[in-house]
Design a protein around this motif. Sequence first.
Motif, PDB file in Angstrom:
ATOM      1  N   GLY B  23       0.817  -1.209   0.000  1.00 24.68           N
ATOM      2  CA  GLY B  23       0.000   0.000   0.000  1.00 24.68           C
ATOM      3  C   GLY B  23       0.849   1.256   0.000  1.00 24.68           C
ATOM      4  O   GLY B  23       0.564   2.207  -0.727  1.00 24.68           O
ATOM      5  N   LEU B  24       1.921   1.250   0.791  1.00 23.58           N
ATOM      6  CA  LEU B  24       2.799   2.425   0.861  1.00 23.58           C
ATOM      7  C   LEU B  24       3.460   2.683  -0.487  1.00 23.58           C
ATOM      8  O   LEU B  24       3.602   3.829  -0.910  1.00 23.58           O
ATOM      9  N   ILE B  25       3.859   1.589  -1.171  1.00 27.30           N
ATOM     10  CA  ILE B  25       4.489   1.764  -2.477  1.00 27.30           C
ATOM     11  C   ILE B  25       3.506   2.419  -3.456  1.00 27.30           C
ATOM     12  O   ILE B  25       3.836   3.379  -4.153  1.00 27.30           O
ATOM     13  N   VAL B  26       2.271   1.899  -3.476  1.00 23.02           N
ATOM     14  CA  VAL B  26       1.264   2.483  -4.372  1.00 23.02           C
ATOM     15  C   VAL B  26       1.042   3.952  -4.045  1.00 23.02           C
ATOM     16  O   VAL B  26       1.013   4.816  -4.932  1.00 23.02           O
ATOM     17  N   LEU B  27       0.920   4.248  -2.754  1.00 20.49           N
ATOM     18  CA  LEU B  27       0.683   5.625  -2.328  1.00 20.49           C
ATOM     19  C   LEU B  27       1.858   6.518  -2.715  1.00 20.49           C
ATOM     20  O   LEU B  27       1.678   7.651  -3.200  1.00 20.49           O
ATOM     21  N   ALA B  28       3.082   5.994  -2.538  1.00 19.31           N
ATOM     22  CA  ALA B  28       4.272   6.771  -2.884  1.00 19.31           C
ATOM     23  C   ALA B  28       4.302   7.056  -4.379  1.00 19.31           C
ATOM     24  O   ALA B  28       4.600   8.183  -4.811  1.00 19.31           O
ATOM     25  N   LEU B  29       3.983   6.045  -5.189  1.00 16.77           N
ATOM     26  CA  LEU B  29       3.944   6.242  -6.643  1.00 16.77           C
ATOM     27  C   LEU B  29       2.947   7.336  -7.013  1.00 16.77           C
ATOM     28  O   LEU B  29       3.221   8.201  -7.850  1.00 16.77           O
ATOM     29  N   MET B  30       1.785   7.293  -6.355  1.00 19.93           N
ATOM     30  CA  MET B  30       0.764   8.300  -6.637  1.00 19.93           C
ATOM     31  C   MET B  30       1.233   9.683  -6.254  1.00 19.93           C
ATOM     32  O   MET B  30       1.063  10.650  -6.993  1.00 19.93           O
ATOM     33  N   TRP B  39       6.668  17.553 -14.699  1.00 19.77           N
ATOM     34  CA  TRP B  39       7.993  17.127 -15.166  1.00 19.77           C
ATOM     35  C   TRP B  39       7.979  15.687 -15.654  1.00 19.77           C
ATOM     36  O   TRP B  39       8.736  15.325 -16.531  1.00 19.77           O
ATOM     37  N   LEU B  40       7.119  14.873 -15.031  1.00 21.59           N
ATOM     38  CA  LEU B  40       7.109  13.451 -15.381  1.00 21.59           C
ATOM     39  C   LEU B  40       6.414  13.187 -16.711  1.00 21.59           C
ATOM     40  O   LEU B  40       6.831  12.323 -17.484  1.00 21.59           O
ATOM     41  N   SER B  41       5.335  13.903 -16.980  1.00 23.86           N
ATOM     42  CA  SER B  41       4.573  13.569 -18.175  1.00 23.86           C
ATOM     43  C   SER B  41       5.301  14.081 -19.417  1.00 23.86           C
ATOM     44  O   SER B  41       5.723  15.230 -19.471  1.00 23.86           O
ATOM     45  N   PRO B  42       5.438  13.201 -20.423  1.00 23.97           N
ATOM     46  CA  PRO B  42       6.185  13.551 -21.625  1.00 23.97           C
ATOM     47  C   PRO B  42       5.482  14.597 -22.493  1.00 23.97           C
ATOM     48  O   PRO B  42       6.124  15.256 -23.301  1.00 23.97           O
ATOM     49  N   HIS B  43       4.175  14.736 -22.342  1.00 21.36           N
ATOM     50  CA  HIS B  43       3.439  15.689 -23.179  1.00 21.36           C
ATOM     51  C   HIS B  43       2.514  16.522 -22.321  1.00 21.36           C
ATOM     52  O   HIS B  43       2.267  16.192 -21.164  1.00 21.36           O
ATOM     53  N   ASP B  44       1.968  17.576 -22.928  1.00 23.48           N
ATOM     54  CA  ASP B  44       0.870  18.295 -22.305  1.00 23.48           C
ATOM     55  C   ASP B  44      -0.355  17.388 -22.389  1.00 23.48           C
ATOM     56  O   ASP B  44      -0.691  16.911 -23.479  1.00 23.48           O
ATOM     57  N   PRO B  45      -1.036  17.123 -21.255  1.00 27.27           N
ATOM     58  CA  PRO B  45      -2.163  16.172 -21.306  1.00 27.27           C
ATOM     59  C   PRO B  45      -3.319  16.676 -22.170  1.00 27.27           C
ATOM     60  O   PRO B  45      -4.194  15.909 -22.540  1.00 27.27           O
ATOM     61  N   LEU B  46      -3.340  17.966 -22.471  1.00 25.79           N
ATOM     62  CA  LEU B  46      -4.457  18.509 -23.252  1.00 25.79           C
ATOM     63  C   LEU B  46      -4.076  18.718 -24.712  1.00 25.79           C
ATOM     64  O   LEU B  46      -4.914  19.066 -25.537  1.00 25.79           O
ATOM     65  N   GLU B  47      -2.778  18.523 -25.029  1.00 31.09           N
ATOM     66  CA  GLU B  47      -2.304  18.809 -26.381  1.00 31.09           C
ATOM     67  C   GLU B  47      -2.890  17.805 -27.372  1.00 31.09           C
ATOM     68  O   GLU B  47      -2.700  16.592 -27.233  1.00 31.09           O
ATOM     69  N   VAL B  79      -0.181   8.464 -21.372  1.00 33.62           N
ATOM     70  CA  VAL B  79       0.661   8.480 -20.178  1.00 33.62           C
ATOM     71  C   VAL B  79       0.479   9.798 -19.432  1.00 33.62           C
ATOM     72  O   VAL B  79       0.243   9.819 -18.217  1.00 33.62           O
ATOM     73  N   SER B  80       0.562  10.894 -20.162  1.00 28.77           N
ATOM     74  CA  SER B  80       0.448  12.199 -19.516  1.00 28.77           C
ATOM     75  C   SER B  80      -0.916  12.370 -18.864  1.00 28.77           C
ATOM     76  O   SER B  80      -1.029  12.906 -17.753  1.00 28.77           O
ATOM     77  N   ARG B  81      -1.947  11.895 -19.548  1.00 28.08           N
ATOM     78  CA  ARG B  81      -3.290  12.044 -18.993  1.00 28.08           C
ATOM     79  C   ARG B  81      -3.456  11.206 -17.731  1.00 28.08           C
ATOM     80  O   ARG B  81      -4.103  11.637 -16.773  1.00 28.08           O
ATOM     81  N   LEU B  82      -2.865  10.012 -17.731  1.00 28.86           N
ATOM     82  CA  LEU B  82      -2.951   9.168 -16.531  1.00 28.86           C
ATOM     83  C   LEU B  82      -2.221   9.823 -15.365  1.00 28.86           C
ATOM     84  O   LEU B  82      -2.702   9.810 -14.229  1.00 28.86           O
ATOM     85  N   ILE B  83      -1.052  10.405 -15.636  1.00 30.60           N
ATOM     86  CA  ILE B  83      -0.270  11.035 -14.569  1.00 30.60           C
ATOM     87  C   ILE B  83      -1.034  12.224 -13.986  1.00 30.60           C
ATOM     88  O   ILE B  83      -1.144  12.372 -12.764  1.00 30.60           O
TER      89      ILE B  83
END
Lengths: 335, 288
Positions: B23-30, B39-47, B79-83
Amino acid sequence: MSHWYLINRLLLALPTLLGAVTITFVLLRVVPGDPIAMMTGPGATEADIAQLRAHYGLDQSIVDQFIIYLGQLFTGDFGTSISLRQDVGELIAGRLPVTVELVVIAMCIAVGFALILALKGVYWRDRWPERLIDSFIGVIVAIPDFLWALSLILILGVAIPVMPIFGRMDLTISFDSWTNFYLIESLLRGRFEVTRSVLYHMVLPAVSLALPLMAITARVLKSCLNAEMNREYITLARTRGFGRLRIIYREALRNALVPATALSGVQFTFLIGGTVLVERIFGYPGIGNMAIDAVINRDLPLIQGLVLTFAVLFILVNLFIDICITLIDPRLRYA
Amino acid sequence: MPDGRPDLPLTYRILHEPRAVFGLIVLALMLLAAVFAPWLSPHDPLEQDLLSSFLPPSWQANGDPFFLLGTDNLGRDIVSRLIYGARTALIVALVAAALAALLGTVLGMLAGFYGGKTDMLISRAVDIWMSFPAVLLSIVLVAVIGAGLHAVIIAIVIIDWTRFCRVIRAETMVQKERDYVASAVTIGLPRVRILFQEIFPNLIPLLIVLLTLEMGIAIVVETILSFVGLSVASDTPTWGNLIQEGRQYIHQVPWLLGLPVACVVLTVLGLNALGDGIKEVIDPETRQ
């Protein structure tokens, strides 16, 4: 069980029902949002709006509106739907059988599999099948019906497309139903192809609804059974040479069922709440699906009617569970 | 405590409980995804890039390495939208769970400690509240408050305070009978101080468990409301919006639905495991 007990229970449910009606009414009236404006659109004049407002009784004070509404409820008048322009009572009566059939089948699936899981788990106590069953229950219990519905669509509707994922039955079959209880009616009228199609379409929504309930019931029943297995009468039965299977079924189960039913009773009402989304996801034409449309359209009379219907269903399920408990445990009948 | 090495510090024991660690790992990832989303997402999620719509994940035949998990109907990067979806989910989870906990805990403590009329009033309210289908109530609430993240949070608080209230009430009643409360009464501490300074600290472990579980519930509710179209505007990337969009193209591009569903399922499983894990560590009585 005396009928006085039943009447008493029903009377006790009245304040809850009144509370539900009041809260919905106040919530929907106090907060902003104008159903008439949504109904008429931008082209309407002030006079049009005022006339419609008077027609639906929205020009009177909230207290007056509430008293009129309560009076109408007592005469069985639920008002007229604003978005569908039909009698709310008739609309709900047409859709309710769809949901009732789905809920009953889902509950049967849940109870059946919960019994199997719990009994198998206790039978294989402290061995690997028990641990397997425990972790299986743990995973299922964590995921709500909404996500099960989507996951089942992905797995059994798309990846391995074996199950229908939309609607109540094949649209190619025509069936003029008198009662809207397709399942029972088609069986009675001998239209088995309808029964088959309805059952087939029911599998995924019913299983989505049933899974969380099944897991919780199985967990509760299993711990109750385990507690019973430590009692002295079980040791006695064992010394008399009865087999483990017979002890679980004939001795422990009946005693474990009472606390298990009482503890997992609330979960049955959660299943009814779950129909709102599951019906939406599967395009199932019940009252849950209708409720979402009613809310999106701000159809006040319809929302009120539906909330009242759900509250009544909740109360009936609770009553049914109470009756089940008294039937299982004769000691409670005269208490 | 009968077993479970109570001499070791709590954090140590939690870190040795596999479910809590998961659970802690999942929470940390989130948390990571939510905080560092830009910074993490490779694109603009709305682009939007209509020329590259419905691209499959990059390892498949027509995949583009530029879009790791493919694109949606408007050519937006999954990916960006999920992040960014994780960001919304976490905000809702934290704020809604904290506020619901605050309301439910205070009312539950008052009901459990004072009893009598206070208890009757609060318990009756909880009963009536729980006779509503939660999903229906939340949809009604958001419909009347108006769509938006704040409405989702308010709806969750209004519905789920009962979860805290019931459990905290019962636990307060248990704590009230303990000796330390009796001695606090004997030395003449005022009742309010006994409740908030003496009893409350003993409720915190239970509260943490409830909070963790409530975060999972809040994330599901947000997803549900987005799915029904009553949460934030549909162009904002939330997991619920992604699910709603993916539902429309389910036969052509199933991963559009599958990926956000997987995210929600993983998060909910993680938060549940964390709650169960902590519960097991702090409360050995629940062990069989």
